[in-house]
Design a protein around this motif. Structure first.
Motif, PDB file in Angstrom:
ATOM      1  N   VAL A  16      36.991  74.872  58.944  1.00 51.35           N
ATOM      2  CA  VAL A  16      35.661  74.468  58.477  1.00 51.35           C
ATOM      3  C   VAL A  16      34.753  75.684  58.301  1.00 51.35           C
ATOM      4  CG1 VAL A  16      33.587  73.138  59.084  1.00 51.35           C
ATOM      5  CG2 VAL A  16      35.862  72.165  59.485  1.00 51.35           C
ATOM      6  N   GLY A  17      34.994  76.744  59.102  1.00 50.32           N
ATOM      7  CA  GLY A  17      34.198  77.960  58.969  1.00 50.32           C
ATOM      8  C   GLY A  17      32.898  77.929  59.756  1.00 50.32           C
ATOM      9  N   LEU A  18      32.950  77.387  60.966  1.00 55.10           N
ATOM     10  CA  LEU A  18      31.761  77.339  61.806  1.00 55.10           C
ATOM     11  C   LEU A  18      31.491  78.698  62.445  1.00 55.10           C
ATOM     12  CD1 LEU A  18      32.278  73.971  63.751  1.00 55.10           C
ATOM     13  CD2 LEU A  18      31.109  74.340  61.571  1.00 55.10           C
ATOM     14  N   THR A  19      30.218  79.000  62.654  1.00 49.08           N
ATOM     15  CA  THR A  19      29.876  80.169  63.463  1.00 49.08           C
ATOM     16  C   THR A  19      30.216  79.838  64.913  1.00 49.08           C
ATOM     17  OG1 THR A  19      27.630  79.446  63.977  1.00 49.08           O
ATOM     18  CG2 THR A  19      27.936  80.652  61.916  1.00 49.08           C
ATOM     19  N   ALA A  20      30.201  80.838  65.778  1.00 44.10           N
ATOM     20  CA  ALA A  20      30.528  80.606  67.184  1.00 44.10           C
ATOM     21  C   ALA A  20      29.577  79.583  67.797  1.00 44.10           C
ATOM     22  CB  ALA A  20      30.478  81.920  67.965  1.00 44.10           C
ATOM     23  N   LEU A  21      28.296  79.690  67.496  1.00 41.45           N
ATOM     24  CA  LEU A  21      27.332  78.755  68.067  1.00 41.45           C
ATOM     25  C   LEU A  21      27.543  77.348  67.511  1.00 41.45           C
ATOM     26  CD1 LEU A  21      23.675  79.397  68.926  1.00 41.45           C
ATOM     27  CD2 LEU A  21      24.273  77.323  67.676  1.00 41.45           C
ATOM     28  N   GLU A  22      27.801  77.245  66.207  1.00 42.29           N
ATOM     29  CA  GLU A  22      28.048  75.940  65.596  1.00 42.29           C
ATOM     30  C   GLU A  22      29.295  75.302  66.196  1.00 42.29           C
ATOM     31  OE1 GLU A  22      26.137  77.093  61.224  1.00 42.29           O
ATOM     32  OE2 GLU A  22      28.312  77.036  61.524  1.00 42.29           O
ATOM     33  N   PHE A  23      30.310  76.116  66.464  1.00 41.35           N
ATOM     34  CA  PHE A  23      31.535  75.593  67.073  1.00 41.35           C
ATOM     35  C   PHE A  23      31.243  74.977  68.432  1.00 41.35           C
ATOM     36  CE2 PHE A  23      35.107  76.070  69.979  1.00 41.35           C
ATOM     37  CZ  PHE A  23      36.123  75.439  69.286  1.00 41.35           C
ATOM     38  N   HIS A  24      30.459  75.666  69.249  1.00 41.13           N
ATOM     39  CA  HIS A  24      30.182  75.152  70.592  1.00 41.13           C
ATOM     40  C   HIS A  24      29.258  73.942  70.556  1.00 41.13           C
ATOM     41  CE1 HIS A  24      32.485  78.116  72.703  1.00 41.13           C
ATOM     42  NE2 HIS A  24      31.965  79.042  71.929  1.00 41.13           N
ATOM     43  N   LEU A  25      28.414  73.854  69.560  1.00 41.18           N
ATOM     44  CA  LEU A  25      27.598  72.664  69.375  1.00 41.18           C
ATOM     45  C   LEU A  25      28.494  71.468  69.048  1.00 41.18           C
ATOM     46  CD1 LEU A  25      25.025  71.057  68.906  1.00 41.18           C
ATOM     47  CD2 LEU A  25      24.811  72.129  66.663  1.00 41.18           C
ATOM     48  N   PHE A  26      29.410  71.652  68.097  1.00 38.77           N
ATOM     49  CA  PHE A  26      30.319  70.564  67.743  1.00 38.77           C
ATOM     50  C   PHE A  26      31.221  70.216  68.922  1.00 38.77           C
ATOM     51  CE2 PHE A  26      34.274  68.794  66.167  1.00 38.77           C
ATOM     52  CZ  PHE A  26      33.817  67.785  65.326  1.00 38.77           C
ATOM     53  N   GLU A  27      31.720  71.243  69.614  1.00 38.07           N
ATOM     54  CA  GLU A  27      32.623  71.021  70.749  1.00 38.07           C
ATOM     55  C   GLU A  27      31.945  70.178  71.832  1.00 38.07           C
ATOM     56  OE1 GLU A  27      35.505  73.695  73.629  1.00 38.07           O
ATOM     57  OE2 GLU A  27      33.509  74.447  73.114  1.00 38.07           O
TER      58      GLU A  27
END
Length: 223
Positions: free
Chosen positions: A147-158
Motif C-alpha cells: 500500500v505504501g504507508l509511511t511508518a506512522l501511517e502503518f502504526h496507525l493502521f496496525e
C-alpha cells in the motif's frame, strides 16, 4: 548491527551534539548540512532513520520529506524552530513520523529515535484475507501489493487492525502512536486517517476498512 541515523542539520554545533549523543547510545550517525545532498546520500548510505531540520540551505525539510516518501518509508523525525500548529501539521502531512520543536534536549531526541525505531523494527506479521501486515518491514499488503504507508501511517493502521470492531478515540490514538501527543491535534489524526484510506482504496476500492464513528473515533472493520 547498530542502526544508522542520518542527521540533516545546518547548525554545526547542534548537529555535532546530536552526533555525540547518538553515538553514545550505540547508533551510527552521519551529518549533512545541505538539503540538496540528501537524496544522493540516502542512495549510497541507506539510513534506518532520518533527523530532518525544516529550514536548510538548498531544499528545505518539507521538500526533502515529500521527495523521500516517493520511494522510501524510512522513519523521519522533523526538527524545527517553528511551533505553530499549521507548521507541525504540514510536516506530518507530507510524511514525517514525528515532530520536535526547538529548543530540545539531545536526550529527548535519542529517546524519540529509540521509540520510533522500536515501532518500525518490531518483528512478526499478521494476515487476514487479502490484508497482510509485515511488522518487520512496516508494510501493509493488499492482495500482495504494498500500500505504501509511511511508518506512522502503518502504526496507525496496525493499532486499529489489532482489535477489529473496537472504537479508538482520537485521544487513544494520539497516546498510542505519537511519542509526544501534546503537539498533535484531532486534525492531525483525521489527516492521517484520510491518507491511509486513500492509499488502501487505490488497491481495494470495493471495501471500506477504516470507519468513522461520529463523536467517538475510528475502528477497523471489513464491510
Amino acid at each position: 548491527m547498530a542502526a544508522r541515523i542520518l542527521i540533516v542539520e545546518d547548525e554545526t554545533e547542534l548537529a555535532n551534539l546530536l552526533l555525540d549523543y547518538l553515538q553514545a547510545a550505540d547508533y551510527r550517525a552521519d551529518i549533512l548540512s545541505n538539503g540538496n545532498e540528501v537524496t544522493a546520500h540516502i542512495e549510497s548510505h541507506p539510513p534506518d532513520l532520518i533527523l530532518l531540520d525544516l529550514m536548510l540551505p538548498g531544499k528545505n525539510g518539507l521538500e526533502i520529506c515529500k521527495e523521500i516518501r516517493r520511494y522510501s518509508n524510512v522513519p523521519i523525525i522533523m526538527m524545527t524552530a517553528r511551533i505553530e500548529e499549521a507548521d507541525r501539521l504540514r510536516g506530518l502531512e507530507v510524511g514525517a513520523d514525528d515532530y520536535v520543536c526547538k529548543p530540545y534536549s539531545p536526550r529527548e531526541i535519542v529517546a524519540r529515535v529509540k521509540a520510533v525505531l522500536r515501532r518500525t523494527h518490531s518483528t512478526g506479521q499478521r494476515k487476514s484475507g487479502d490484508i497482510q501486515l509485515r511488522r518487520n518491514t512496516g508494510q501493509l499488503l493488499v492482495g500482495g501489493l504494498d500500500v505504501g504507508l509511511t511508518a506512522l501511517e502503518f502504526h496507525l493502521f496496525e493499532l486499529l487492525y489489532s482489535e477489529p470492531g473496537r472504537i479508538f478515540s482520537r485521544e487513544q490514538i494520539m497516546d498510542r502512536i505519537y511519542s509526544d501527543y501534546r503537539v498533535i491535534s484531532d486534525r492531525t489524526i483525521d489527516s492521517h486517517i484520510k491518507k491511509v484510506r486513500k492509499k488502501i482504496a487505490a488497491l481495494l476500492p470495493e471495501k471500506e476498512l477504516i470507519h468513522s464513528v461520529y463523536g467517538a473515533g475510528y475502528k477497523f472493520e471489513v464491510q
